[in-house]
Write an enzyme that holds these catalytic residues in place. Structure first.
Site, PDB file in Angstrom:
ATOM      1  CG  ASP A  14      63.782 -25.269  72.843  1.00 11.91           C
ATOM      2  OD1 ASP A  14      63.095 -25.148  71.821  1.00 11.91           O
ATOM      3  OD2 ASP A  14      64.985 -25.577  72.804  1.00 11.91           O
ATOM      4  CE  LYS A 100      65.430 -25.571  69.491  1.00 13.62           C
ATOM      5  NZ  LYS A 100      66.285 -26.312  70.426  1.00 13.62           N
ATOM      6  CB  CYS A 139      67.187 -22.716  72.697  1.00 13.28           C
ATOM      7  SG  CYS A 139      68.062 -24.290  72.453  1.00 13.28           S
TER       8      CYS A 139
HETATM    9  C1  VGL Z   1      68.929 -25.997  75.195  1.00 16.32           C
HETATM   10  C2  VGL Z   1      70.853 -26.870  76.089  1.00 16.32           C
HETATM   11  C3  VGL Z   1      70.725 -27.996  75.316  1.00 16.32           C
HETATM   12  C4  VGL Z   1      67.920 -24.882  75.181  1.00 16.32           C
HETATM   13  C5  VGL Z   1      68.792 -27.122  74.416  1.00 16.32           C
HETATM   14  O1  VGL Z   1      66.747 -25.133  74.810  1.00 16.32           O
HETATM   15  O2  VGL Z   1      68.288 -23.749  75.543  1.00 16.32           O
HETATM   16  N1  VGL Z   1      69.962 -25.885  76.031  1.00 16.32           N
HETATM   17  N2  VGL Z   1      69.698 -28.107  74.485  1.00 16.32           N
END
Ligand code: VGL
Ligand code: ZN
Length: 193
Positions: A14, A100, A139
């Protein structure tokens, strides 16, 4: 020192604009992971090893958004600039992209949740994963935990992760938890050039 092996793969979690400082869910110092991950990418490219990039890829009205009663501000809406990978990330053209949490009704912090990531890795003979990115306490933690549960060996890139830290110390506790579950940790200098 650690030498890369034929069964290794790199997973970048991410590394998206909304998780960088100034983004919708900006992680403090999150941009610091980019040059470090680029160095890992260079090692994996030089060795001809697989590189995976996961991305949070939410529809509008996703259940994790505050307007829907979820815990987060709207972020990483599919195809929006905030969902794009960090401009400075040197992602090879043949990297495997795993999207995802791309349905309204389910969230997914792990790149393995409701994706074919484990299958794709096994098909390529991968047994050991090097994992870094954002965010340490969400994540990254969940991707590492699922990788270990799926019997991959996991090396956490501890210099190339940053935490949301909703509560101070969440990131440090997440690193402790990943170690307790069996992950080892390295920094980029540990990789044999
Ligand atoms: C994430 C919060 C909400 C992450 C993704 O990538 O860690 N954190 N969505
Ligand atoms: Zn999300």
């Amino acid at each position: 020192m650690l030498r890369l092996a034929a069964n290794d793969a790199l997973i970048l979690v991410d590394v998206q604009n909304d998780f960088l400082p100034g983004g919708r869910l900006g992680v403090a110092d999150g941009d610091a992971v980019v040059p470090l991950l680029n160095r890992y990418v260079a090692h994996f490219r030089a060795a001809g090893l697989p590189i995976v990039a996961t991305r949070d890829w939410h529809p509008t009205g996703h259940c994790s958004f505050a307007a829907q009663g979820g815990p987060w501000p709207e972020h990483c809406v599919a195809d929006s600039p905030g969902a794009a990978f960090a401009a400075g990330l040197e992602l090879p053209g043949d990297a495997l992209i795993i999207s995802k949490a791309d349905t309204v009704e389910a969230d997914a912090y792990s790149g393995f949740q409701d994706t074919d990531l484990a299958e794709q890795l096994r098909k390529q003979g991968v047994t050991r994963l090097f994992i870094g990115g954002l965010a340490t306490d969400y994540c990254v933690l969940n991707t590492v935990s699922d990788a270990l549960a799926a019997d991959f060996e996991v090396i956490l890139l501890v210099d190339a992760v940053r935490a949301v830290d909703v509560e101070p110390g969440d990131g440090a506790r997440a690193i402790d938890e990943m170690r307790a579950k069996g992950a080892t940790t390295i920094t980029v200098e540990d990789i044999q050039p």
